[in-house]
Design a protein around this motif. Structure first.
Motif, PDB file in Angstrom:
ATOM      1  N   ARG A  29       1.077   5.677   3.384  1.00  0.00           N
ATOM      2  CA  ARG A  29      -0.312   5.282   3.379  1.00  0.00           C
ATOM      3  C   ARG A  29      -0.645   4.351   4.577  1.00  0.00           C
ATOM      4  O   ARG A  29      -1.787   4.397   5.135  1.00  0.00           O
ATOM      5  N   GLN A  30       0.260   3.284   4.505  1.00  0.00           N
ATOM      6  CA  GLN A  30       0.248   2.406   5.774  1.00  0.00           C
ATOM      7  C   GLN A  30       0.184   2.982   7.062  1.00  0.00           C
ATOM      8  O   GLN A  30      -0.634   2.821   7.943  1.00  0.00           O
TER       9      GLN A  30
ATOM     10  N   ARG B 184      -7.993   3.695  14.991  1.00  0.00           N
ATOM     11  CA  ARG B 184      -7.230   2.796  15.145  1.00  0.00           C
ATOM     12  C   ARG B 184      -5.934   3.157  15.815  1.00  0.00           C
ATOM     13  O   ARG B 184      -5.105   2.410  16.474  1.00  0.00           O
TER      14      ARG B 184
ATOM     15  N   LYS C 105      -0.386   6.270   7.797  1.00  0.00           N
ATOM     16  CA  LYS C 105      -1.693   7.079   7.913  1.00  0.00           C
ATOM     17  C   LYS C 105      -2.767   6.250   8.260  1.00  0.00           C
ATOM     18  O   LYS C 105      -3.450   6.684   9.044  1.00  0.00           O
ATOM     19  N   ASN C 106      -2.983   5.037   7.785  1.00  0.00           N
ATOM     20  CA  ASN C 106      -4.056   4.311   8.233  1.00  0.00           C
ATOM     21  C   ASN C 106      -4.008   3.763   9.571  1.00  0.00           C
ATOM     22  O   ASN C 106      -5.126   3.591  10.293  1.00  0.00           O
TER      23      ASN C 106
ATOM     24  N   THR D 129       0.757  -1.332  -0.003  1.00  0.00           N
ATOM     25  CA  THR D 129      -0.086  -0.320   0.011  1.00  0.00           C
ATOM     26  C   THR D 129       0.648   1.485   0.052  1.00  0.00           C
ATOM     27  O   THR D 129       0.158   2.361  -0.145  1.00  0.00           O
TER      28      THR D 129
ATOM     29  N   HIS E  82      -4.921   6.364  12.006  1.00  0.00           N
ATOM     30  CA  HIS E  82      -6.086   7.163  11.892  1.00  0.00           C
ATOM     31  C   HIS E  82      -6.948   7.074  13.258  1.00  0.00           C
ATOM     32  O   HIS E  82      -6.492   6.244  14.175  1.00  0.00           O
TER      33      HIS E  82
ATOM     34  N   TYR F 213     -11.067  -2.472  10.435  1.00  0.00           N
ATOM     35  CA  TYR F 213     -11.109  -2.577   8.853  1.00  0.00           C
ATOM     36  C   TYR F 213     -12.251  -2.992   8.360  1.00  0.00           C
ATOM     37  O   TYR F 213     -12.733  -2.659   7.310  1.00  0.00           O
TER      38      TYR F 213
ATOM     39  N   THR G 258      -3.304   0.631  17.542  1.00  0.00           N
ATOM     40  CA  THR G 258      -1.987   0.438  16.690  1.00  0.00           C
ATOM     41  C   THR G 258      -0.870   0.688  17.744  1.00  0.00           C
ATOM     42  O   THR G 258      -0.035   0.040  17.818  1.00  0.00           O
TER      43      THR G 258
END
Length: 110
Positions: free
Chosen positions: A30-31, A40, A33-34, A26, A37, A85, A44
């Motif tokens: 982006r990983q 999460r 950022k996700n 990805t 988020h 997710y 995380t």
């Protein structure tokens, strides 16, 4: 003879490699950022901390009980993270956990 240290090491390294591989797929920006988020963020942080603490307890401290505790935290945080997710995934997990724990409502258990 059981080798919990070896298992913890291999399991944790595998989890780290899984995170790195999804970063390749990805994109690392982006990983990250996700992962961080708003919905999460806590999962995380707990997951990454448990990865580190599992390695510390297994390799540095050589403490079997702590290693097992942090492996458990690691797996629980990973499941919670993955459920974020799936639309409604966390609600479903809360509902299932409540049903397994004697019918507790989500407010009583979590």
């Amino acid at each position: 003879r059981a080798r919990p240290t070896k298992f913890a090491l291999l399991s944790t390294v595998g989890a780290i490699m899984s995170l790195v591989s999804t970063g390749f797929l990805t994109g690392f920006g982006r990983q990250l950022k996700n992962m961080f988020h708003g919905t999460r963020f806590v999962a995380t942080c707990v997951y990454l901390a448990s990865l580190i603490m599992t390695l510390v307890c297994a390799v540095k401290l050589k403490s079997f009980p702590l290693t097992v505790v942090f492996l458990g935290v690691q797996y629980c945080a990973y499941i919670w993270y993955c459920m974020s997710y799936i639309p409604g995934g966390r609600a479903m997990l809360k509902s299932c956990a409540g049903a397994c724990c004697g019918g507790l409502t989500s407010n009583e258990f979590f």
